[in-house]
Motif scaffolding. Structure first.
Motif, PDB file in Angstrom:
ATOM      1  N   UNK A 317       3.114  15.473   3.243  1.00 14.65           N
ATOM      2  CA  UNK A 317       4.569  15.411   3.160  1.00 14.65           C
ATOM      3  C   UNK A 317       5.186  15.818   4.489  1.00 14.65           C
ATOM      4  N   UNK A 318       6.210  15.068   4.913  1.00 11.65           N
ATOM      5  CA  UNK A 318       6.966  15.389   6.116  1.00 11.65           C
ATOM      6  C   UNK A 318       8.321  15.931   5.692  1.00 11.65           C
ATOM      7  N   UNK A 319       8.657  17.135   6.185  1.00 13.62           N
ATOM      8  CA  UNK A 319       9.912  17.776   5.815  1.00 13.62           C
ATOM      9  C   UNK A 319      10.764  18.064   7.028  1.00 13.62           C
ATOM     10  N   UNK A 320      12.061  17.831   6.909  1.00 15.23           N
ATOM     11  CA  UNK A 320      12.982  17.985   8.034  1.00 15.23           C
ATOM     12  C   UNK A 320      13.457  19.424   8.161  1.00 15.23           C
ATOM     13  N   UNK A 321      13.456  19.926   9.395  1.00  9.39           N
ATOM     14  CA  UNK A 321      14.045  21.230   9.676  1.00  9.39           C
ATOM     15  C   UNK A 321      15.564  21.137   9.531  1.00  9.39           C
ATOM     16  N   UNK A 334      13.948  26.152   3.134  1.00  6.88           N
ATOM     17  CA  UNK A 334      13.259  25.280   2.186  1.00  6.88           C
ATOM     18  C   UNK A 334      13.597  23.843   2.552  1.00  6.88           C
ATOM     19  N   UNK A 335      12.591  22.989   2.776  1.00  8.50           N
ATOM     20  CA  UNK A 335      11.171  23.199   2.470  1.00  8.50           C
ATOM     21  C   UNK A 335      10.315  23.671   3.642  1.00  8.50           C
ATOM     22  N   UNK A 336      10.874  23.717   4.876  1.00 11.88           N
ATOM     23  CA  UNK A 336       9.999  23.900   6.036  1.00 11.88           C
ATOM     24  C   UNK A 336       9.339  25.272   6.081  1.00 11.88           C
ATOM     25  N   UNK A 338       7.869  26.522   3.406  1.00  6.49           N
ATOM     26  CA  UNK A 338       6.785  26.519   2.420  1.00  6.49           C
ATOM     27  C   UNK A 338       5.434  26.553   3.133  1.00  6.49           C
ATOM     28  N   UNK A 339       4.486  27.350   2.637  1.00  4.73           N
ATOM     29  CA  UNK A 339       3.232  27.558   3.366  1.00  4.73           C
ATOM     30  C   UNK A 339       2.145  26.521   3.133  1.00  4.73           C
ATOM     31  N   UNK A 340       2.437  25.444   2.442  1.00  4.55           N
ATOM     32  CA  UNK A 340       1.387  24.481   2.084  1.00  4.55           C
ATOM     33  C   UNK A 340       0.789  23.800   3.309  1.00  4.55           C
ATOM     34  N   UNK A 341      -0.539  23.675   3.381  1.00  2.00           N
ATOM     35  CA  UNK A 341      -1.171  22.960   4.499  1.00  2.00           C
ATOM     36  C   UNK A 341      -0.947  21.453   4.443  1.00  2.00           C
ATOM     37  N   UNK A 342      -0.444  20.934   3.313  1.00  2.84           N
ATOM     38  CA  UNK A 342      -0.187  19.496   3.207  1.00  2.84           C
ATOM     39  C   UNK A 342       1.260  19.148   3.577  1.00  2.84           C
ATOM     40  N   UNK A 343       2.007  20.127   4.079  1.00  3.55           N
ATOM     41  CA  UNK A 343       3.383  19.901   4.524  1.00  3.55           C
ATOM     42  C   UNK A 343       3.438  19.954   6.047  1.00  3.55           C
ATOM     43  N   UNK A 344       4.090  18.979   6.669  1.00  2.20           N
ATOM     44  CA  UNK A 344       4.327  18.980   8.112  1.00  2.20           C
ATOM     45  C   UNK A 344       5.826  19.088   8.329  1.00  2.20           C
ATOM     46  N   UNK A 345       6.243  20.158   8.995  1.00  7.01           N
ATOM     47  CA  UNK A 345       7.666  20.419   9.224  1.00  7.01           C
ATOM     48  C   UNK A 345       8.059  19.920  10.605  1.00  7.01           C
ATOM     49  N   UNK A 362      10.640  27.294  15.054  1.00  6.53           N
ATOM     50  CA  UNK A 362       9.869  28.425  14.561  1.00  6.53           C
ATOM     51  C   UNK A 362       8.405  28.210  14.853  1.00  6.53           C
ATOM     52  N   UNK A 363       7.791  29.123  15.574  1.00  6.43           N
ATOM     53  CA  UNK A 363       6.395  28.952  15.974  1.00  6.43           C
ATOM     54  C   UNK A 363       5.454  28.905  14.787  1.00  6.43           C
ATOM     55  N   UNK A 364       5.848  29.512  13.684  1.00  9.47           N
ATOM     56  CA  UNK A 364       5.011  29.501  12.478  1.00  9.47           C
ATOM     57  C   UNK A 364       5.455  28.398  11.520  1.00  9.47           C
ATOM     58  N   UNK A 365       6.738  28.248  11.311  1.00 10.73           N
ATOM     59  CA  UNK A 365       7.254  27.379  10.255  1.00 10.73           C
ATOM     60  C   UNK A 365       7.361  25.915  10.649  1.00 10.73           C
ATOM     61  N   UNK A 366       7.693  25.620  11.897  1.00 17.73           N
ATOM     62  CA  UNK A 366       7.932  24.238  12.327  1.00 17.73           C
ATOM     63  C   UNK A 366       6.716  23.758  13.114  1.00 17.73           C
ATOM     64  N   UNK A 367       6.183  22.627  12.725  1.00 17.42           N
ATOM     65  CA  UNK A 367       4.919  22.157  13.294  1.00 17.42           C
ATOM     66  C   UNK A 367       5.080  21.332  14.556  1.00 17.42           C
ATOM     67  N   UNK A 368       6.063  20.440  14.590  1.00 15.09           N
ATOM     68  CA  UNK A 368       6.075  19.426  15.637  1.00 15.09           C
ATOM     69  C   UNK A 368       7.487  18.895  15.826  1.00 15.09           C
ATOM     70  N   UNK A 369       7.764  18.377  17.001  1.00 13.89           N
ATOM     71  CA  UNK A 369       9.017  17.682  17.250  1.00 13.89           C
ATOM     72  C   UNK A 369       8.799  16.182  17.190  1.00 13.89           C
TER      73      UNK A 369
END
Length: 700
Positions: A317-321, A334-336, A338-345, A362-369
């Motif tokens: 799942x891809x979630x928007x910041x 929410x949702x970014x 959420x700690x699930x490994x199947x979520x990409x924020x 967020x270095x922990x919460x947001x994965x990629x631009x």
């Protein structure tokens, strides 16, 4: 002997049309030929001038490799056809090899879509004032694969969970549930939903998701970013050309609808898995561009758990910041969050390759631009195509990239996705995130520190052991520590055996086990064992941000009290360290000094890059805060003249480069001091006396 052998080889070439393509003479190769141009390798010691005179017609010869005696021969007024001329070259006793010259096509696939030039996010050439290359390298990825079907024939599906959709849009291929009979009021496929022909509308509990009104504007735009049909002479191209878009309207009302919308996507993938593709849909990604600002994940356990539930059946799942400049690690979301490994924020980047400051990080919460500012995509009529901005536009780039990776994966990986859909999805996530292109504005603000790069992600797919080789490969990397100072190094490390058991081929054409002094870039290496089994590894070298000293403040030591040096320095988002002896570093940019004098300030980056600056700590009464001095000529060439009445043999003068590194330190005794700058490269420099600074340049 060599002469006879080569003549025999030529005869074989001329008598076997299938082999003649080596020389570019088969009909299928004509389109790339350049008329009247030939590449010729002469035998050793053969003279090009004598050779040209022998040809019997005027030609122009351009050296390509004088050492290897390779030349470009261009006919000025051909008296016979190029085929006959090439034959005469091949029969010439002075010639070792000859061929047609050909046009080379860049290894990228630019689609025919009429609005593609507006899609800087896919190919940024600097249009609309952007930075060339600030894109996801889509055209390079599409040259490798632009299909929407897996190696086993599964049609990849992206579930866009949003509003209603313009199901009649010319540029979008929507998923159709052919296992459901329209309008009969029966759940034909047994998935728990009645008449879900074109998706699902949660608020009305029906399959009515079609609209061409405002409620379909945002969702249709997201659908086009992820999967608009490419190369169809219409509009735009999506990240995964023609990926089937599963339309799900969650209704924009409450969390219960969100859970229900996610569950429809999960049920359809589960049905596909359990019926071996006979029913359901091969949903590989969901895309959501909504959330709850400052929502604490602990208050939304079911919402967050849905990502694990979907991940279990193989859905990422891809979630928007959020669209605000907030640190999600601090304020939560929410949702970014959420700690699930199947979520990409995902956060939002611009055509200038910077994070849009109106987007969460967020270095922990947001994965990629991913590109999200000024994105042209599909919308309902009358506009049909329109530019929109926000993290909503960034997120479907990632959802589309997930689909593109499944479509490009080898058969072995797709087989694995059947057996272990959850684990295969995590592999795809890893390949996508590992392919992120390092970006200064995202460094330390996302978990990857980078922006989506589809080409690199596709190349990372080669890391999967498609050939069942019994060895693995990794790359040891020595990073570039300082901007413009030290290049990096890479070394391929195969597991098992000895190095002589393997052969190596790098993306830059080198066949060594190690690459030294390499510039910034994305590298891959192919390693083959003695049985010709291949494994791949990838790595990136990038320039870190340079250390910039913006301000230095000095407090002198007075009446036995210590003084201090405080500094304002920056290197992108890095945390810097400070020292006065080059050994003992501290994070606080205020350093105590026991007495007045000349000190060397050391500033170090996390990678170990060090810049220095000489600092004078002195009583204000004896050292003015700012000196009146002259620097000329400006720009300088061989010599710089610095004139200051302050020079008395004790007042220091130092020159630094644009990165703050000290280039020269001295204490002039005469009011006019001449400085030789012949040892300094051209560029911008700063001359410092006390707290005063003058800028100058060196040009030769």
């Amino acid at each position: 002997m060599c002469y006879s052998f080569c003549r025999l080889l030529i005869c074989v070439f001329l008598s076997l049309p299938a082999v003649c393509s080596v020389f570019g003479s088969t009909p299928g190769d004509n389109s790339s030929r350049i008329a009247g141009e030939f590449i010729v390798m002469l035998r050793p010691a053969q003279n090009i001038n004598e050779f040209c005179k022998q040809l019997g017609e005027p030609v122009f010869a351009k050296p390509l490799s004088p050492r290897m005696n390779i030349w470009l021969i261009m006919r000025s007024s051909p008296s016979a056809g190029d085929e006959a001329f090439l034959t005469s070259l091949l029969r010439n006793e002075r010639v070792l090899l000859a061929q047609f010259n050909h046009r080379v096509t860049p290894r990228q696939l630019t689609p025919s879509d009429t609005r593609f030039n507006d899609q800087w996010n896919m190919l940024n050439t600097g249009q609309q004032g952007g930075v060339p290359g600030a894109d996801i390298d889509a055209t390079e990825a599409w040259d490798i694969n632009h299909d929407n079907v897996t190696a086993n024939g599964d049609t990849v599906v992206v579930a866009i969970i949003d509003g209603k959709f313009d199901l009649e849009h010319e540029d979008i291929a929507y998923f159709i549930n052919y296992n459901e009979t329209p309008g009969n009021g029966i759940d034909d496929d047994g998935n728990g939903y009645i008449d879900d022909i074109s998706g699902w509308d949660v608020p009305s509990n029906s399959g009515n998701v079609n609209s061409q009104g405002f409620s379909a504007y945002h969702s249709t735009h997201c659908a086009g970013v992820a999967g608009a049909i490419g190369n169809n002479n219409k509009g735009v191209a999506g990240v995964c050309w023609g990926a089937k878009i599963m339309a799900i309207n969650y209704g924009s009302t409450d969390e219960a609808n969100v859970v229900a919308a996610y569950d429809y996507a999960r049920e359809m993938r589960l049905l596909y898995n359990t019926t071996f593709g006979a029913k359901g849909a091969f949903v590989v990604a969901t895309n959501t561009s909504f959330g709850i600002d400052e929502g604490n994940p602990s208050d939304y356990p079911i919402w967050c758990a849905m990502y694990d539930s979907m991940g279990a059946v193989g859905i990422l799942s891809a979630g928007a910041a959020p669209n605000n400049n907030a640190n999600i690690d601090v304020v939560q979301d929410i949702p970014t969050g959420c700690p699930s490994p199947w979520l990409i924020s995902v956060t939002n980047t611009t055509r200038m390759d910077t994070r849009n400051t109106n987007s969460g990080y967020g270095k922990i919460s947001i994965d990629i631009g991913a590109p999200g500012t000024g994105i042209t995509s599909t919308v309902p009529p009358p506009l049909v195509y329109q530019s929109l901005s926000g993290t909503s536009m960034a997120t479907p780039h990632v959802a589309g990239a997930i689909a593109a990776l499944y479509a490009a994966a080898c058969k072995a990986l797709i087989d694995y996705a059947y057996e272990r859909p959850d684990s295969a999805a995590l592999l795809i996530r890893h390949y996508l995130l590992a392919g992120a292109e390092w970006n200064s504005s995202l460094h330390n603000l996302t978990s990857t520190g980078g922006r989506l790069n589809l080409y690199r992600a596709v190349k990372n797919l080669m890391l999967y052991n498609c050939d069942s080789c019994n060895f693995s490969v990794s790359i040891d990397k020595s990073p570039i520590t300082c901007y413009g100072v030290n290049n990096g190094a890479l070394a391929a490390v195969p597991s098992g055996g000895i190095l002589s058991d393997y052969s190596f081929l790098w993306s830059n054409g080198m066949s060594t086990v190690e690459l030294i002094s390499q510039p910034p870039g994305f590298y891959w290496v192919m390693v083959k064992d003695s049985g010709n089994c291949r494994r791949y590894a990838t790595a990136e070298l990038h320039y870190p941000d340079s250390i910039s000293i913006q301000q230095v403040n000095v407090t002198p030591a007075l009446q036995g009290s210590p003084g201090s040096i405080s500094v304002v320095a920056k290197a992108g988002n890095d945390t810097l360290l400070y020292s006065l002896d080059g050994t003992n570093y501290q994070t606080t940019p205020v350093l105590s000094v026991p007495s007045n004098g000349i000190y060397t300030l050391y500033i170090k980056s996390p990678l170990g890059c060090i810049v220095t600056r000489s600092i004078v700590v002195s009583d204000i009464a004896s050292v003015p805060a700012a000196y009146d001095f002259e620097v000329f000529p400006n720009p300088a060439g061989e010599e710089l003249i610095v004139r200051c009445e302050c020079f008395d043999g004790t007042t220091p003068l130092f020159i630094s480069d644009a990165q703050g590194r000290t280039a020269l330190l001295t204490t002039p005794a005469l009011a006019e001091h001449r400085v030789s700058v012949t040892h300094l490269p051209c560029g911008v420099y700063f001359c410092h006396i006390g707290n005063a600074t003058k800028k100058f340049a060196i040009i030769r």
